[in-house]
Scaffold this active site. Structure first.
Site, PDB file in Angstrom:
ATOM      1  N   ASP A  10       7.337  27.001 -44.464  1.00  0.00           N
ATOM      2  CA  ASP A  10       6.485  26.628 -43.517  1.00  0.00           C
ATOM      3  C   ASP A  10       6.725  25.085 -43.158  1.00  0.00           C
ATOM      4  O   ASP A  10       7.301  24.451 -44.118  1.00  0.00           O
ATOM      5  CB  ASP A  10       4.872  26.480 -43.704  1.00  0.00           C
ATOM      6  N   ASP A  12       4.747  22.026 -41.444  1.00  0.00           N
ATOM      7  CA  ASP A  12       3.829  21.098 -41.436  1.00  0.00           C
ATOM      8  C   ASP A  12       2.951  21.423 -42.542  1.00  0.00           C
ATOM      9  O   ASP A  12       2.435  22.550 -42.960  1.00  0.00           O
ATOM     10  CB  ASP A  12       2.787  21.473 -40.322  1.00  0.00           C
ATOM     11  N   ASP A 169       1.052  26.466 -46.787  1.00  0.00           N
ATOM     12  CA  ASP A 169       0.169  25.957 -47.276  1.00  0.00           C
ATOM     13  C   ASP A 169      -1.244  26.470 -46.679  1.00  0.00           C
ATOM     14  O   ASP A 169      -2.323  25.887 -46.744  1.00  0.00           O
ATOM     15  CB  ASP A 169      -0.012  24.257 -47.111  1.00  0.00           C
TER      16      ASP A 169
END
Length: 217
Positions: A10, A12, A169
């Protein structure tokens, strides 16, 4: 290293620490509207949730609100013009990428960020030409947690999903990886709020620092 053909990240909150620039954009709009700015620590946990999360936090509005579209346009404009003002790879992530490259393990990015933001940011971070693939939120007809962008990334890297690890996250990241039949790792160092319970996402592993990624793999 070796039962994995590729590692997908991922963007960000996992690969890059983009929250400072997202916070700057939100606080700029808040100031323009006569609101008090928010502490960085308040904004950071919602940084992975895009403009909807930021505007919801700052203005307590949803996309249905009459002012939402214009505030979103201005927020994105400020962010786009300051996209790499403070954004950097997370500490230790450069070493992770270097090790993957030395071991000839392909790596790529799968993000829900739209391409018109993903591509210039990736360029400024020096990732263009290094990443084996960059799949943005509008690259396929669906975004995470749908498996389509994950499958597309595997096609670009010429690997099977079960030979791939996805690191993110947010719960939708882990769901996306599982939906695509990938192994998954939760990046607990990323943008996780006090209300989140990463242990309930049932990833294959949880890491608290990028350096732990290589240890786990």
């Amino acid at each position: 290293m070796p039962n994995y053909s590729a590692i997908l990240f991922d963007l960000d909150g996992t690969l890059a620490d983009t929250a400072p620039d997202l916070a700057y954009a939100l606080n700029t709009i808040l100031q323009q509207e006569g609101y008090s700015t928010l502490n960085y620590e308040t904004i950071r946990p919602v940084a992975s949730n895009g403009s909807a999360g930021l505007l919801g936090l700052g203005f307590n509005i949803t996309p249905e609100h009459t002012d939402y579209a214009e505030l979103q346009r201005r927020l994105i404009e400020v962010y786009e013009n300051n996209i790499a003002r403070e954004t950097r790879l997370f500490s230790g992530m450069s070493e992770v990428l270097e090790q993957l490259e030395q071991q000839n393990i392909a790596w790529g990015i799968v993000t829900n960020k739209p391409a018109f933001l993903t591509e210039p940011l990736s360029e400024k971070l020096g990732l263009i030409g290094r990443a084996g693939c960059i799949v943005s939120g509008d690259t396929t007809d669906h975004s995470k947690p749908h498996p389509a962008p994950m499958i597309h990334a595997c096609e670009l890297l010429s690997c099977l999903p079960e030979q791939c690890v996805y690191i993110g996250d947010a719960q939708r990241d882990i769901e996306a990886g599982k939906n695509a039949n990938m192994h998954t790792i939760t990046a607990r160092y990323g943008y996780i709020s006090d209300h989140d319970d990463p242990t309930s996402w049932q990833a294959d592993a949880i890491v608290d620092h990028p350096s732990e990624i290589l240890k786990w793999i």
